[in-house]
Scaffold this motif. Sequence first.
Motif, short mmCIF file in Angstrom:
data_model
loop_
_atom_site.label_atom_id
_atom_site.label_comp_id
_atom_site.label_asym_id
_atom_site.label_seq_id
_atom_site.Cartn_x
_atom_site.Cartn_y
_atom_site.Cartn_z
N VAL A 130 3.25 -11.30 7.92
CA VAL A 130 2.67 -11.62 6.62
C VAL A 130 1.57 -10.62 6.30
O VAL A 130 1.50 -10.05 5.21
N ALA A 131 0.72 -10.39 7.30
CA ALA A 131 -0.36 -9.42 7.08
C ALA A 131 0.22 -8.06 6.75
O ALA A 131 -0.25 -7.37 5.84
N ALA A 132 1.29 -7.70 7.46
CA ALA A 132 1.85 -6.36 7.26
C ALA A 132 2.37 -6.20 5.84
O ALA A 132 2.06 -5.22 5.15
N PHE A 133 3.15 -7.17 5.36
CA PHE A 133 3.71 -6.94 4.03
C PHE A 133 2.67 -7.11 2.93
O PHE A 133 2.73 -6.43 1.91
N THR A 134 1.71 -7.99 3.16
CA THR A 134 0.66 -8.14 2.15
C THR A 134 -0.13 -6.84 2.04
O THR A 134 -0.43 -6.36 0.94
N LEU A 135 -0.41 -6.29 3.19
CA LEU A 135 -1.16 -5.03 3.22
C LEU A 135 -0.37 -3.93 2.51
O LEU A 135 -0.92 -3.16 1.73
N ARG A 136 0.92 -3.91 2.78
CA ARG A 136 1.76 -2.89 2.17
C ARG A 136 1.72 -3.03 0.65
O ARG A 136 1.52 -2.05 -0.08
N ALA A 137 1.88 -4.27 0.20
CA ALA A 137 1.87 -4.48 -1.25
C ALA A 137 0.53 -4.09 -1.84
O ALA A 137 0.45 -3.44 -2.88
N LEU A 138 -0.52 -4.49 -1.15
CA LEU A 138 -1.87 -4.18 -1.64
C LEU A 138 -2.08 -2.68 -1.75
O LEU A 138 -2.53 -2.16 -2.77
N LYS A 139 -1.70 -1.99 -0.69
CA LYS A 139 -1.89 -0.54 -0.66
C LYS A 139 -1.14 0.11 -1.79
O LYS A 139 -1.68 0.90 -2.55
N LYS A 140 0.15 -0.24 -1.86
CA LYS A 140 0.99 0.49 -2.81
C LYS A 140 0.59 0.16 -4.24
O LYS A 140 0.70 1.01 -5.13
N THR A 141 0.18 -1.07 -4.47
CA THR A 141 -0.11 -1.43 -5.85
C THR A 141 -1.40 -0.79 -6.33
O THR A 141 -1.45 -0.24 -7.43
N PHE A 142 -2.41 -0.87 -5.52
CA PHE A 142 -3.71 -0.47 -6.05
C PHE A 142 -4.25 0.83 -5.46
O PHE A 142 -5.03 1.51 -6.09
#
Lengths: 508, 485, 490
Positions: free
Chosen positions: B412-424
């Motif tokens: 969960v942490a991994a994909f949330t981080l990925r989304a966060l990084k890529k989005t912003f």
Amino acid sequence: MNYLQLLQLAAPEAIVVVTALLVLMVGLITGRRDAKPEVALKPDRPASATCSSATTTDSCLLIATLGLTAAIFSVLRLPSQGSIAHGMLVISPLNSLFQVVVLLLAFFSLFLVRAETFLPNKAEYLAMILLATVGLMLLVGSEELLMIFIGLELTGLSLYILTAFAKMNRQSAEAGLKYFLFGSVASAFTLFGLSLIYGLTNTTALSEIGARLTTSPLPLLLVAGIVMTLIGFAFKIAAAPFHLWAPDAYQGAPISTAALIASGSKVASFLVLGKILLRAFGNLPGSAAWHALSAGWQPVLAVLAALSIVVGNLAALAQKNVRRLLAYSAVAQGGYTLLGLIAGGPAGYSATLFYTTIYAITLIGAFGVVGFVRQRTGGDDLSDFAGLRKSSPLLATCMAIFMLSLAGLPPLAGFFGKFYLFKVTMSATPNNGLLWLVILALLGSLISLYYYLIVLKMIFVSESPVAIHPSSFQPFLPRLVVSLLAMFVLLLGILPQNLLARILATLS
Amino acid sequence: MIAWTIYLSLAGAVVVLLSPRTISRWLALATATTGFVVALAAFFARGADFASFTTLVRAPWIPAIGSSFHLAADGISLTMALVTGLTAICAVLFSWKVVERPNEFFFWLLLVVTGSYGVFLSADLFLFFLFYELVIIPKYFLIATWGSTNKEYGAMKLTLYSFFGGALVFIGILAIANTAGSFDLQQLAQFSFAPQLQGWAFPVLFLGFAVLGGIWPLHTWAPTGHVAAPTAGSMLLAGIVMKLGAYGALRVACNLFPSGFHLWSKWIAVFAVIGIVYAAAVALRQSDLKFVIGYSSVSHMGFVLLGLATANALGVAGAVLQMFSHGVIGALLFALAGAVYYRTHTRNLEDLSRMNLARTMPFLTVAFVLASAASMGIPGFSGFAAEITILIGAWKTYPLAVWITGFGMVLVAAFTLRALKKTFFGDDRMPATVEVVSAPNESATLAEKLGASLLIFATLAVGLYPNLLFDRIMPAVETMRFLQR
Amino acid sequence: MAHLIAGLIFLPILGALFVSVAPRHYARAVALGSNLFTALFALMLWAHFDPTTPGLQMVARHVWIPAIGAELHFGIDGLSLLLVLLTSLVFPFALLAQRMDRGFCALMLVMQASLYGVFTAQNFILWFLFYEMSLIPGFLLIKLWGGAKRDWAATKFFLYTFLGSVAMLLSFLGIYFVRGTFDFAELASLGKLGLLQGNIRWLAFAGIFLGLAVKVPLFPFHTWLPDAYEAAPTGASMVLTGTLSKMGVYGFIRLLLPLFPNEMKVVGSWLLGLAVASIIFASLAAWAQRDLKRMVAYLSINHLGYCMLGLFAVSATSTVPPNEAQAALSGVFLQILNHGITAAALFYFVGLLEQRCGTRGLNDFGGLMQRAPLLCGWMSVAMFSSLGLPGLNGFVGEFLIFKGSFALVAGYSAVAVLGLLITAIVFMRAMQALFSGPLSESCGSTPDLSPLERWTVVPVTLLMFAIGIAPQFVTTIFSSTVAHLAQVLG
């Protein structure tokens, strides 16, 4: 019993007959002069081409509605118990209630006549509708085989004519012929079945038959009689596999006729079927429970119901025409309604009656909306409904209410109807023996939700390919009626107690 | 008093529908706020009895089938009503800019809210089921009309899944009503059903509810539906609608069929754990921001199911807390994703990563960082409090599940981080081959700031002081029959 | 005095809020102002601290989440105070190291708050809250303001640490399930008799060990560190190495050793092996680096290896003579402080060089002495401190560690000494490459230290000397804690 009494007791039917004759007369006097039959050659022309005879139509309509209103009041004033001609016609709370229902349904159907664009001789048409109504009233009021058959035939013949009434329209003519052929075969079946039963029991009164048919095992002839009667009624209620006339009739018949076939005819047929099964054959139900299958009319009915649900829903999925879609969905809905009869008892019967009543109300409304769309766009395919929300938010909302009620979603009448129906079915046998039918019906509802939603999607989401003026011809009265029906559907969903308690009271 | 949430929302919905377009959003906001205030007042009412399912209103309704208009509330219901009100306000705030048919939009939105309040407060099974099904259609129209990607498919799938779940629930309810002869939840909670009935009725009922709760493998409606839905639709779906299923599973399925529950609880745990890990793994591979969040919803709802499966007070209380928590966090994530989409017109992570939105949308960035942290289960946010409570509860019964779930949390942490990084935080110092897209420079509106702040405040407040909810949830949970003592 | 601790934690958060609303140009000033206050608080804490009591002081204990055994339980002992002081020292130092905008300052302050929390919390849930609170700021600092490969480095940093914390969390849940408490003191009192029974204790032990070993880091869980430190901006690198890595060491001392003393003895030799491997491999790796920052990063692992060696030496031996144990532990504590200061200083200087020359390659420099004598001078002091030259702070700590560990585990210590040797080589070579030789092109116009930089460097360097010459003023802080710990572990 003197004639005055007879007339008092048969007043409702008499009033309707007189009204029919009156309408016919008015039509003959005024209508012939300005009828324009050539209009019928262009059925696709969405026009007020019959305007010239609008006054005739309006006056006939006024008479017809007044007559029906009077009939309703006279039904309400009938004594609570009584019989005419040695039980040929019976007056009981149940019968009176449903005579009112049938009259109301006919009343609402009448308003859809205004939406017809290509009907010649509207007065004759209205008269036929009133005669069909008489047939329905007789059917409702009878508790005796012969009268049942007379009622069936009177209704049937009137409806055949009505279906083919737009005689210059190929679809209408074809539908009329199909309906007639299927219907007469069905009548033959019914008659044969009834005569077998009469032969075995030597009586035509339902309660008498019930008292005499207690033997088991069943004699073969009786089995044949029961099955044939059931087949006959299966035609009437369009249960699969005897539903083949329905799609054509629903699509080809004039809107108001289709509405009447789907509503009044169905309500009366279910009522009478219930009477026959529960009063006459009440001792031979057999069982349709999956773990205790035994011979009787229940398994036959269960098979009919199951087939109707499956065939109706699956076939409806593929439809592109809303009227055909409604027809196939009607087959499926007939299947659900049969569940109550299979469950049996006052509870089951009341569920069937409640469901078929609200179904009838819903379908008249739905046909009303279809009529408007047809009037505006000249067709009733799914694509013709695109953008209805924009051109007429009121009708769109009403259609949403009707469709969602048919799908059985709260807070509409269909939701409670189905809930009650399935609840009764579940509790009918110990160990949830009819669960399989309930599951089937629920799966059917799931499928049905899809195609009802497709209709709504067209209305609410899709944009109309052509711009439609919001201000195109929209008569006030029919719109009022459709909205009223929608209100009924909503109200009966929130407060079903009023109707249900009444039905239950008449059954006890 | 809390019963007024239902009436007010319904009245508000009708008024909004009939009101002129220009003021409909204000009316909707007023309605949602009133509902929330009422829920809040009931939640913090002094001397209220949170332990028992206390009757609020009881009026005869359909005596023919033995159903009455019966509303009741305990700590669990009040918690859920609270999150409903909260999500409703924020959903309205984040749809402030709906221009197309706003009054219809807010009508459907408030109808969902009405139905949800109704489900959480019903003490009569028929009424419960009515409200439960009432939510289906508004969802369809919200998505099919105002949605985006593949909206008609998403809407239809979601509706049919919901209806399918509803059909299973229906069978279960019929079995209950026909056996016990009553629809009254208070009475039914005392009734003991035959074990044989419980053995088959429980899984049917539970599965029916769990479809809406996003149980694996019947979860696929959730991501598709979320993606297709408009912002407010996703917020309601994640914030409230998925909770309806979980709440029903707790209040009806588990509580009425304790022995059926014990027969099947290990399977619930298995499905829950698979759901947590599977959804997280799938989310790792998504390229659409909303898909990521949609799968994260499924993963988080897995915790709720795991909590229910533990059958001890701690785990179940944790599950309720997680319902609240995910309601807030899920709504927040979808709200922010929607705000980003509104400005950039894309949700593709690769496209977004070329925009480096952190520069142009500072508020949204900060809010999304906090939301991601909350979603990952960083302590201090409500998600952590809920998940740790569930895990402690689960230790007793399913220690293995706890370890696997722990692995899931890393995912969960991994994909949330990925989304966060890529989005912003995408690199705008990209190699020349990649076309740099200029990010639209549009900061958050006041409505968005208000809504996001409200949700962030809620998750932080509950995260830092979970007793706020625990004090209300715990007594109610302890009266549940299916707990193992 | 408990409010001092609360103040320490809340002030930086308040500061962060102020920073985010302050005008852009004053962000750093506000952050430094906030640090002034926290430093004041830390000093007051020191003033009120009673060094003679071994246990927790200034305890504040409040109900928080009784359902899951979480309490608001704060308190400090010598170790905590030492780390609080270190944190208060390193942060202003790091804030002065580079230009930074509002977000940077705010994140730094949030991280500072989390560090204070970690070093003072006495309940696992509370501790974990602060432990995780540092993750997001750390991630963002690297990701947003970092150098090349920052994305990869930040993600790696985050996921490694997160994995470790989840493992630790699960282990603690298991412990809680059996023992029903998250309180450090209560758990520690149970540790001697065996906290858990059966195989589950090994699972729990492994989980906690993993979480802490990643954080420190210990070989072979260290691979995220060089990437992260290299990519991070100077200020963040300083904080990461100076304080964040101390969370791991602190965790070992506060959690793993008291909770699992028996288990530590069983696997002691393996752990010692890991510590020695950290020391040797990291120093060898540092030798092989051509990038200055990466080299310092590896040396950081190496230095923390000494801490681990000291700790494991004490915990692995079955009967520990109190004197040696105290020596080793005092060494470890000192080394914590020294490494915090020295490594931060080294990163600071590397940052300065990078700012001036725009490069970090060892071979790109040369002849700096000609241009920037002050810079080179102060930098060499830091380097000497790091390699353990007597008279500077590094020596005291390492000497004490080896004094203790030779007596306890002579073999491992002997190998570990090689690490010292290699470190010395690495530094000598670095000094040679940087300061002497012909002036390299890239350093042509290197300015010397600015006044601000001078004022930053001087106090820190003075502190290095002070600790090196008179370590008593530091050791008094933790002497009784060390004695107590030695007793517990012995």
